[in-house]
Each structure stands twice: as C-alpha cells, then as structure tokens.
Design a protein around this motif. Structure first.
Motif, PDB file in Angstrom:
ATOM      1  N   THR A   1      -6.803   3.040  -0.246  1.00 16.52           N
ATOM      2  CA  THR A   1      -5.148   3.177  -0.349  1.00 16.52           C
ATOM      3  C   THR A   1      -4.355   2.856  -1.311  1.00 16.52           C
ATOM      4  OG1 THR A   1      -5.343   0.656  -0.131  1.00 16.52           O
ATOM      5  CG2 THR A   1      -5.981   1.761   1.957  1.00 16.52           C
ATOM      6  N   GLY A   2      -5.033   2.581  -2.503  1.00 11.94           N
ATOM      7  CA  GLY A   2      -4.296   2.131  -3.869  1.00 11.94           C
ATOM      8  C   GLY A   2      -3.974   1.012  -3.971  1.00 11.94           C
ATOM      9  N   VAL A   3      -4.150  -0.112  -2.926  1.00 13.00           N
ATOM     10  CA  VAL A   3      -3.843  -1.649  -3.013  1.00 13.00           C
ATOM     11  C   VAL A   3      -5.054  -2.353  -3.239  1.00 13.00           C
ATOM     12  CG1 VAL A   3      -2.655  -3.433  -2.222  1.00 13.00           C
ATOM     13  CG2 VAL A   3      -1.828  -0.909  -1.634  1.00 13.00           C
ATOM     14  N   PHE A   4      -5.153  -2.783  -4.516  1.00 11.05           N
ATOM     15  CA  PHE A   4      -6.413  -3.849  -4.715  1.00 11.05           C
ATOM     16  C   PHE A   4      -5.968  -5.429  -5.059  1.00 11.05           C
ATOM     17  CE2 PHE A   4      -7.039   0.350  -6.726  1.00 11.05           C
ATOM     18  CZ  PHE A   4      -8.396   0.461  -6.547  1.00 11.05           C
ATOM     19  N   ALA A   5      -6.678  -6.172  -4.823  1.00 11.17           N
ATOM     20  CA  ALA A   5      -6.431  -7.656  -5.398  1.00 11.17           C
ATOM     21  C   ALA A   5      -7.746  -7.691  -6.454  1.00 11.17           C
ATOM     22  CB  ALA A   5      -6.899  -8.649  -4.205  1.00 11.17           C
ATOM     23  N   VAL A   6      -7.144  -8.052  -7.643  1.00 17.19           N
ATOM     24  CA  VAL A   6      -8.104  -8.070  -8.636  1.00 17.19           C
ATOM     25  C   VAL A   6      -7.868  -9.373  -9.548  1.00 17.19           C
ATOM     26  CG1 VAL A   6      -7.995  -5.640  -9.102  1.00 17.19           C
ATOM     27  CG2 VAL A   6      -6.435  -6.911 -10.255  1.00 17.19           C
ATOM     28  N   GLY A   7      -9.145  -9.751 -10.222  1.00 18.70           N
ATOM     29  CA  GLY A   7      -9.278 -10.971 -10.725  1.00 18.70           C
ATOM     30  C   GLY A   7      -9.643 -10.688 -12.397  1.00 18.70           C
ATOM     31  N   GLY A   8      -9.976 -11.701 -13.120  1.00 19.43           N
ATOM     32  CA  GLY A   8     -10.387 -11.424 -14.481  1.00 19.43           C
ATOM     33  C   GLY A   8     -11.537 -10.554 -14.817  1.00 19.43           C
ATOM     34  N   ALA A   9     -12.576 -10.571 -13.762  1.00 24.09           N
ATOM     35  CA  ALA A   9     -13.779  -9.633 -13.869  1.00 24.09           C
ATOM     36  C   ALA A   9     -13.330  -8.092 -13.949  1.00 24.09           C
ATOM     37  CB  ALA A   9     -14.499  -9.796 -12.870  1.00 24.09           C
TER      38      ALA A   9
ATOM     39  N   TYR B   1       0.472  -4.965   1.680  1.00 23.33           N
ATOM     40  CA  TYR B   1       0.483  -5.644   0.649  1.00 23.33           C
ATOM     41  C   TYR B   1       0.131  -7.483   1.090  1.00 23.33           C
ATOM     42  CZ  TYR B   1       2.988  -2.350  -1.881  1.00 23.33           C
ATOM     43  OH  TYR B   1       3.485  -1.031  -2.559  1.00 23.33           O
ATOM     44  N   ALA B   2       0.821  -7.774   2.329  1.00 28.63           N
ATOM     45  CA  ALA B   2       0.409  -9.175   2.551  1.00 28.63           C
ATOM     46  C   ALA B   2      -1.022  -9.480   2.769  1.00 28.63           C
ATOM     47  CB  ALA B   2       1.482  -9.359   3.754  1.00 28.63           C
ATOM     48  N   ARG B   3      -1.716  -8.452   3.510  1.00 36.45           N
ATOM     49  CA  ARG B   3      -2.987  -8.623   3.903  1.00 36.45           C
ATOM     50  C   ARG B   3      -3.937  -8.756   2.728  1.00 36.45           C
ATOM     51  NH1 ARG B   3      -5.432  -4.845   8.348  1.00 36.45           N
ATOM     52  NH2 ARG B   3      -3.731  -5.900   9.578  1.00 36.45           N
ATOM     53  N   MET B   4      -3.653  -7.986   1.664  1.00 36.23           N
ATOM     54  CA  MET B   4      -4.350  -7.924   0.591  1.00 36.23           C
ATOM     55  C   MET B   4      -3.989  -9.101  -0.246  1.00 36.23           C
ATOM     56  SD  MET B   4      -6.380  -5.198   0.578  1.00 36.23           S
ATOM     57  CE  MET B   4      -6.979  -5.325  -1.046  1.00 36.23           C
ATOM     58  N   ALA B   5      -3.057  -9.673  -0.394  1.00 35.31           N
ATOM     59  CA  ALA B   5      -2.532 -10.787  -1.122  1.00 35.31           C
ATOM     60  C   ALA B   5      -3.285 -12.141  -0.294  1.00 35.31           C
ATOM     61  CB  ALA B   5      -1.016 -11.047  -1.050  1.00 35.31           C
ATOM     62  N   LYS B   6      -3.443 -12.341   0.812  1.00 34.88           N
ATOM     63  CA  LYS B   6      -3.962 -13.232   1.552  1.00 34.88           C
ATOM     64  C   LYS B   6      -5.491 -13.179   1.128  1.00 34.88           C
ATOM     65  CE  LYS B   6      -4.785 -15.247   6.214  1.00 34.88           C
ATOM     66  NZ  LYS B   6      -4.434 -15.203   7.474  1.00 34.88           N
ATOM     67  N   ALA B   7      -6.063 -11.876   1.444  1.00 33.37           N
ATOM     68  CA  ALA B   7      -7.621 -11.762   1.078  1.00 33.37           C
ATOM     69  C   ALA B   7      -8.152 -12.415  -0.229  1.00 33.37           C
ATOM     70  CB  ALA B   7      -7.787 -10.153   1.307  1.00 33.37           C
TER      71      ALA B   7
ATOM     72  N   ILE C   1      -2.390 -14.692  -3.287  1.00 32.40           N
ATOM     73  CA  ILE C   1      -1.793 -14.061  -4.465  1.00 32.40           C
ATOM     74  C   ILE C   1      -0.263 -14.006  -4.561  1.00 32.40           C
ATOM     75  CG2 ILE C   1      -1.696 -11.654  -5.841  1.00 32.40           C
ATOM     76  CD1 ILE C   1      -4.972 -11.566  -5.091  1.00 32.40           C
ATOM     77  N   ASP C   2       0.356 -14.187  -5.608  1.00 30.99           N
ATOM     78  CA  ASP C   2       2.035 -13.889  -5.391  1.00 30.99           C
ATOM     79  C   ASP C   2       2.415 -13.222  -6.462  1.00 30.99           C
ATOM     80  OD1 ASP C   2       1.679 -15.780  -7.578  1.00 30.99           O
ATOM     81  OD2 ASP C   2       2.873 -17.385  -6.921  1.00 30.99           O
ATOM     82  N   THR C   3       1.596 -12.560  -7.253  1.00 28.60           N
ATOM     83  CA  THR C   3       1.919 -11.613  -8.328  1.00 28.60           C
ATOM     84  C   THR C   3       1.285 -10.296  -8.189  1.00 28.60           C
ATOM     85  OG1 THR C   3       2.307 -13.419 -10.169  1.00 28.60           O
ATOM     86  CG2 THR C   3       1.906 -11.115 -11.146  1.00 28.60           C
ATOM     87  N   ALA C   4       2.150  -9.277  -8.776  1.00 32.79           N
ATOM     88  CA  ALA C   4       1.616  -7.699  -8.335  1.00 32.79           C
ATOM     89  C   ALA C   4       1.744  -7.253  -9.540  1.00 32.79           C
ATOM     90  CB  ALA C   4       2.311  -7.252  -7.159  1.00 32.79           C
ATOM     91  N   ILE C   5       0.878  -6.077  -9.960  1.00 32.49           N
ATOM     92  CA  ILE C   5       1.179  -5.355 -11.212  1.00 32.49           C
ATOM     93  C   ILE C   5       1.538  -3.980 -10.301  1.00 32.49           C
ATOM     94  CG2 ILE C   5       0.067  -3.866 -12.801  1.00 32.49           C
ATOM     95  CD1 ILE C   5      -1.908  -6.373 -12.994  1.00 32.49           C
ATOM     96  N   LEU C   6       2.204  -3.293 -10.831  1.00 34.63           N
ATOM     97  CA  LEU C   6       2.939  -2.109 -10.083  1.00 34.63           C
ATOM     98  C   LEU C   6       2.705  -1.086 -11.132  1.00 34.63           C
ATOM     99  CD1 LEU C   6       4.109  -0.685  -7.724  1.00 34.63           C
ATOM    100  CD2 LEU C   6       6.359  -1.163  -8.447  1.00 34.63           C
ATOM    101  N   LEU C   7       1.758  -0.033 -11.045  1.00 31.92           N
ATOM    102  CA  LEU C   7       1.787   1.132 -12.184  1.00 31.92           C
ATOM    103  C   LEU C   7       2.654   2.183 -12.063  1.00 31.92           C
ATOM    104  CD1 LEU C   7      -2.051   1.381 -12.511  1.00 31.92           C
ATOM    105  CD2 LEU C   7      -0.709  -0.161 -13.772  1.00 31.92           C
TER     106      LEU C   7
ATOM    107  N   SER D   1      -4.072 -11.157  -9.042  1.00 33.41           N
ATOM    108  CA  SER D   1      -2.833 -10.428  -8.888  1.00 33.41           C
ATOM    109  C   SER D   1      -3.307  -9.098  -7.937  1.00 33.41           C
ATOM    110  CB  SER D   1      -2.275  -9.651 -10.098  1.00 33.41           C
ATOM    111  OG  SER D   1      -3.038  -8.930 -10.625  1.00 33.41           O
ATOM    112  N   LEU D   2      -2.279  -8.619  -7.251  1.00 33.36           N
ATOM    113  CA  LEU D   2      -2.360  -7.333  -6.595  1.00 33.36           C
ATOM    114  C   LEU D   2      -1.989  -6.386  -7.610  1.00 33.36           C
ATOM    115  CD1 LEU D   2      -0.412  -7.458  -3.337  1.00 33.36           C
ATOM    116  CD2 LEU D   2      -2.645  -8.086  -3.654  1.00 33.36           C
TER     117      LEU D   2
END
Length: 234
Positions: free
Chosen positions: A170-178, A115-121, A2-8, A101-102
């Motif tokens: 932790t408040g950090v997710f990797a999310v897809g369309g679902a 962040y890097a671990r979640m992007a890789k996962a 993943i190379d894009t993140a959403i930051l709320l 995205s994250l």
C-alpha cells in the motif's frame, strides 16, 4: 503508538506531468496531493510529519510554509532526488532521534484509518508494511504496483511483477532503526531493497489493510479514479 510520519515528496512524477509539473502539488478534487496526505495523517492522530523534498523543492516548500497545518510540518531535502527512493528516506532519519515512524508516499491517497492502523501496529523489530489482499482491484496498475508474498504475518518476497504474490504494497510502512540501518548498507538505497534485507532476517512484518481504501495517484487514469473516489465523499 507512532506519532511521527515521513512523507516522501521528492520524485519527479513524470507519469503525471500532463496534469501538474510537481506531483505533490497536483490538484485532486481541488486540493494538492500533499495537502490530502498531511490532513489525512492529522485525522489519523499523527502529530508530526517530516516532508522530504527534492524535485521542485522550492515550490513545494513555499506551499508548505504558506499554510497553517493541523500538525507540525518539518522539511528535509533529499541528497539527490534522482537516486533510488531510499536516499530520500534517509534524509529524514536524523530528525527522528531513533524513534519509530510511519513512512508514506506523497502520491498515495490513503484512508486516514490506514495511517492510524499502521501507527498503532508499530514497527516491531524491523518494519511492518500495510498490505492489501484485493488482487486485481481496478485501482491497481499491475505494471507498476509492488507485489508482496507473505507467510503468516511476515513478508517472504517483495517486488514489481514477482510471482507468486498474494497481496499488494500500500506504500505505508511503520519503520524503526533497523530499516535505516539496512538502507545505509545498500550501495543504491531503495525502500524495496531495504525491505528485502529485513525480510531475509525475518524482521519484515505485515498489517492487513485490505478493508481500507488507498490509491497510488501516479498517472492520469489513477488521477481520474481518485477524483471519482473523493466525489463520493469517502
């Protein structure tokens, strides 16, 4: 990867109001929270961040536009920042073109490696959540933290104050369309409720981040802990 993140960055942050009118602009070790988040995402290899604004949007957006950032920064406005946080997450969805995205919170100070671990996962077939198994950690507010119960590599329950639980969100997710589909099905879209929907479908996974530091800078006590952490040079 993943190379894009959403930051709320849309909420009012009332518990930190004594330190700053706008929580994303609250200084921690001389730098606004939102700057820490964006710079740490860049350090983790994220190339693009979509910042979702709401409360005091004009001030936050002016701050963002005044700086040269090490990654691409885009803005999306929440339809109504007073609504559950899933409404703010949905504001970013049209900018993703269906890509994973994250998803992260502006008020969480996070080690770049998390962040890097979640992007890789990646998001898998639904979402993955970074979890922390260090129960009772002094940085955690037991009244406010979102608790998680897991089995193997899956979430089985999530929510504040749930028992039993074996880790923290932790408040950090990797999310897809679902994930966004689940949000859109909810009458009052919240991130936790969308996670529960995917949990029921067996599509909410976990990534163990117990070895990586993070802190939810949500009140003066947490702000002091974050200042002390950064003073150590971590």
């Amino acid at each position: 990867m993943i190379d894009t993140a959403i930051l709320l960055a849309a909420g009012a942050g009332t518990r930190l109001r004594s330190a700053a009118e706008s929580k994303p602009l609250c200084p921690v070790a001389g730098k606004p929270l939102i700057d820490h988040a964006i710079e740490r995402m860049a350090a983790a290899g994220i190339a693009r961040v979509i910042v979702v604004t709401g409360y005091r949007a004009e001030a936050i957006e002016a701050h963002l536009s005044a700086r040269d950032w090490p990654i691409t920064v885009e803005i999306a406005r929440s339809a109504d920042w007073r609504q559950p946080n899933g409404v703010s997450a949905l504001a970013a969805a049209p900018l993703l073109d269906g890509e994973a995205s994250l998803l992260a919170m502006c008020d969480h100070l996070v080690a770049p490696a998390l962040y890097a671990r979640m992007a890789k996962a990646g998001a898998g077939d639904g979402l993955k959540l970074g979890i922390d198994r260090r129960l009772g950690h002094p940085w955690i507010d037991p009244e406010d933290v979102t608790c998680v119960a897991t089995a193997d590599d899956r979430i089985v329950a999530i929510g504040k104050g749930i028992e039993p639980h074996d880790c923290y969100d932790t408040g950090v997710f990797a999310v897809g369309g679902a994930f966004f589909d689940a949000l859109m099905e909810l009458e009052a879209p919240s991130i936790t409720e969308a996670v529960r929907v995917l949990t029921g479908e067996g599509r909410a996974g976990i990534v163990d981040c117990s070895d990586l530091d993070w802190i939810d800078v949500d009140d003066p006590r947490a702000l002091a802990a974050a200042e002390a952490w950064l003073a150590r040079g971590d």
